[in-house]
Design a protein around this motif. Structure first.
Motif, short mmCIF file in Angstrom:
data_model
loop_
_atom_site.label_atom_id
_atom_site.label_comp_id
_atom_site.label_asym_id
_atom_site.label_seq_id
_atom_site.Cartn_x
_atom_site.Cartn_y
_atom_site.Cartn_z
N LEU A 165 -26.68 -25.76 -26.77
CA LEU A 165 -27.92 -24.99 -26.77
C LEU A 165 -28.38 -24.69 -25.34
N VAL A 166 -28.35 -25.70 -24.48
CA VAL A 166 -28.77 -25.48 -23.10
C VAL A 166 -27.86 -24.49 -22.40
N GLY A 167 -26.56 -24.68 -22.56
CA GLY A 167 -25.62 -23.76 -21.93
C GLY A 167 -25.77 -22.35 -22.45
N SER A 168 -25.94 -22.21 -23.77
CA SER A 168 -26.12 -20.89 -24.36
C SER A 168 -27.41 -20.23 -23.87
N THR A 169 -28.47 -21.02 -23.75
CA THR A 169 -29.73 -20.49 -23.24
C THR A 169 -29.57 -19.95 -21.82
N VAL A 170 -28.88 -20.71 -20.98
CA VAL A 170 -28.65 -20.27 -19.60
C VAL A 170 -27.87 -18.96 -19.57
N GLU A 171 -26.80 -18.90 -20.35
CA GLU A 171 -25.98 -17.69 -20.38
C GLU A 171 -26.79 -16.48 -20.83
N TRP A 172 -27.58 -16.64 -21.88
CA TRP A 172 -28.35 -15.52 -22.39
C TRP A 172 -29.50 -15.15 -21.48
N TYR A 173 -30.09 -16.12 -20.82
CA TYR A 173 -31.13 -15.82 -19.83
C TYR A 173 -30.57 -14.88 -18.77
N GLU A 174 -29.40 -15.22 -18.26
CA GLU A 174 -28.79 -14.40 -17.22
C GLU A 174 -28.46 -13.00 -17.73
N PHE A 175 -28.02 -12.92 -18.98
CA PHE A 175 -27.68 -11.62 -19.54
C PHE A 175 -28.92 -10.76 -19.76
N PHE A 176 -29.99 -11.38 -20.23
CA PHE A 176 -31.19 -10.61 -20.57
C PHE A 176 -32.01 -10.20 -19.35
N ILE A 177 -31.96 -10.98 -18.28
CA ILE A 177 -32.70 -10.53 -17.11
C ILE A 177 -32.08 -9.24 -16.56
N TYR A 178 -30.79 -9.11 -16.76
CA TYR A 178 -30.17 -7.85 -16.35
C TYR A 178 -30.64 -6.70 -17.23
N GLY A 179 -30.66 -6.92 -18.54
CA GLY A 179 -31.10 -5.86 -19.44
C GLY A 179 -32.53 -5.44 -19.16
N THR A 180 -33.40 -6.42 -18.87
CA THR A 180 -34.80 -6.10 -18.56
C THR A 180 -34.90 -5.32 -17.26
N ALA A 181 -34.16 -5.77 -16.23
CA ALA A 181 -34.19 -5.08 -14.95
C ALA A 181 -33.63 -3.66 -15.08
N ALA A 182 -32.59 -3.49 -15.89
CA ALA A 182 -32.01 -2.16 -16.09
C ALA A 182 -33.02 -1.22 -16.73
N SER A 183 -33.84 -1.74 -17.64
CA SER A 183 -34.84 -0.91 -18.31
C SER A 183 -36.02 -0.59 -17.41
N LEU A 184 -36.37 -1.51 -16.52
CA LEU A 184 -37.62 -1.37 -15.76
C LEU A 184 -37.46 -0.82 -14.36
N VAL A 185 -36.36 -1.15 -13.67
CA VAL A 185 -36.34 -0.87 -12.24
C VAL A 185 -35.01 -0.37 -11.67
N PHE A 186 -33.89 -0.63 -12.33
CA PHE A 186 -32.60 -0.30 -11.73
C PHE A 186 -32.37 1.20 -11.57
N ASP A 187 -33.02 2.03 -12.40
CA ASP A 187 -32.85 3.47 -12.25
C ASP A 187 -33.37 3.94 -10.89
N ARG A 188 -34.45 3.32 -10.41
CA ARG A 188 -35.03 3.71 -9.12
C ARG A 188 -34.28 3.09 -7.94
N LEU A 189 -33.73 1.89 -8.13
CA LEU A 189 -33.12 1.17 -7.02
C LEU A 189 -31.65 1.52 -6.80
N PHE A 190 -30.94 1.82 -7.88
CA PHE A 190 -29.50 2.05 -7.76
C PHE A 190 -29.07 3.49 -8.10
N PHE A 191 -29.95 4.24 -8.77
CA PHE A 191 -29.63 5.63 -9.13
C PHE A 191 -30.81 6.55 -8.82
N PRO A 192 -31.33 6.53 -7.59
CA PRO A 192 -32.58 7.26 -7.29
C PRO A 192 -32.42 8.76 -7.17
N ASP A 193 -31.21 9.27 -7.00
CA ASP A 193 -31.00 10.70 -6.77
C ASP A 193 -30.86 11.50 -8.06
#
Length: 438
Positions: free
Chosen positions: A21-49
């Motif tokens: 459970l702990v290991g799975s939680t860590v893995e999914w935490y890392e995966f979901f922070i990417y999904g959240t960042a992709a939805s909220l901010v990565f379009d401006r930081l990595f694809f601004p043009d």
């Protein structure tokens, strides 16, 4: 043969459950922070043009590309998991995932190094997906194969709450950093969740290194029945099961990622809902799943897994037509109820999925077969869902097209699941006849 022989001692089983459970939680935490960042901010930081829509699609594409790497990871880790054991593969997947996540936290942006920034982002994202391809099945198998027959549904379900715990942690961290001024959030605030993962990975590795090997794998090893090339065995003898498992997963993947990833983009950009409010709603619904998933796993040990699995699909097929209008209302209470209603059937389906899927394949090829079938499902369901939903909304201008897409995924999953059956030698299996007598 006694259940005690087939499974680990209760104390050892609980220890393995906690570590998974702990290991799975860590893995999914890392995966979901990417999904959240992709939805909220990565379009401006990595694809601004690019045009805002195109930038959003590109950012979500980097989220989806990890799902493409998942089946490759599933084949590799599944092969060695069936050859040399579950434990060593779980340590390796966590190490790779943690290292890749930390690197994302220190990546320069497009404004700093130009086109190299999104290229590096994609490469690191592929490593994340590759490692997660072997993580899920290994964590589930370790827990289920250690459990007594009448507790296997519950043990598998507890491991599946790792997705909820991971998403809960990810959104809590983003909820905190999103309170920063937008300029500070874009400059350095978004990096904090990725850098914090190093602490979680250290905890996860400490626990996983203390695990014992799966007793069912040890039985296969002692009987000298370890397959030389498990993936070839799966492709030759169990390919239909892989395809059916892939399709059976679709509804859960589409529902979850539209409800937790696409909803952030849809709510902020189409409905002008405050980002913090949406994150709060996602956190609330994860509390529901963390409670509901173990309940349905416990229930499956008493009435059987397949009926609950099918009932959950039916709910996910129908309820998007209620969820979207409640989300569109902009009323906090209605939006919360909508999320809760949509995710009850998801919790039922996802709660019984790990133990149901575990017993589809024979033990000797179980890691490989489950990894390939499950990860292919995540490619078609989870990875593509936010992109398809964004595209459909742009083309039709209506949420109805997205709801129809969710229903279509549900139909495919329901039909596929009808043809999936737990193996006759499954410990603690509950048939309809036995359930009726209880």
């Amino acid at each position: 043969m006694s259940a005690q022989t087939d499974s680990a001692r209760p104390g050892q089983a609980r220890k393995v459950l906690l570590s998974s459970l702990v290991g799975s939680t860590v893995e999914w935490y890392e995966f979901f922070i990417y999904g959240t960042a992709a939805s909220l901010v990565f379009d401006r930081l990595f694809f601004p043009d690019f045009d805002p829509l195109v930038g959003t699609l590109l950012a979500l594409s980097t989220f989806a590309i990890a799902f493409v790497a998942r089946p490759i990871g599933g084949v590799v880790f599944g092969h060695f998991g069936d050859r040399i054991g579950r434990k060593s593969m779980l340590v390796l997947t966590l190490t790779l995932m943690g290292g890749a996540t930390f690197v994302i936290g220190i990546l320069p942006t497009y404004d700093q190094i130009g086109v190299a920034a999104p290229i590096l982002l994609v490469l690191v994202r592929l490593v994340q997906g590759f490692s997660l391809g072997g993580e899920y099945s290994g964590a589930v198998l370790m827990s289920v194969e250690h459990a007594e027959g009448r507790k296997r549904g519950f043990f598998g379900a507890v491991v599946n709450t790792g997705a909820g715990w991971g998403l809960l942690l990810a959104n809590l961290v983003f909820l905190i950093v999103s309170q920063l001024p937008e300029a500070a959030f874009d400059a350095w605030g978004w990096r904090i969740p990725f850098l914090l993962s190093a602490v979680l990975v250290g905890i996860g590795l400490f626990i996983r290194l203390k695990l014992g090997e799966s007793p069912e794998f040890e039985k296969v090893k002692k009987a000298d029945k370890v397959r030389k090339v498990p993936v070839l065995d799966v492709l030759r003898n169990h390919l239909s099961l892989v395809a059916l498992m892939c399709l059976a997963y679709l509804s859960a993947g589409v529902t979850f990622y539209i409800g937790t990833v696409f909803s952030l983009t849809y709510g902020t950009k189409q409905l002008d809902i405050d980002r913090s409010l949406l994150l709060g709603l996602v956190i609330a619904v994860n509390v529901l799943t963390i409670i509901g998933i173990p309940f349905f796993g416990w229930l499956s040990d008493r009435i059987g897994r397949k009926p609950i699995f099918l009932a959950g699909i039916v709910g996910m097929l129908v309820l998007p037509y209620l969820w979207f209008p409640m989300l569109n209302s902009g009323d906090t209470a209605l939006m919360l109820i909508g999320f809760l209603v949509l995710f009850v059937p998801y919790a039922a389906n996802y709660g019984v999925m790990p133990t149901f899927f575990t017993h589809i394949f024979p033990t000797g090829v179980r890691y490989t077969g489950m990894s390939i079938g499950y990860t292919l499902g995540t490619v078609l369901g989870s990875g593509l869902a936010p992109i398809i939903a964004t595209f459909l909304l742009d083309q039709t201008g209506s949420w109805l097209s997205i709801a129809l897409y969710m229903s279509a995924a549900g139909v495919l999953s329901f039909v596929a699941a009808l043809f999936l059956h737990e193996r006759a030698d499954t410990p603690g299996q509950v048939t309809a006849t036995v359930a009726a007598k209880r």
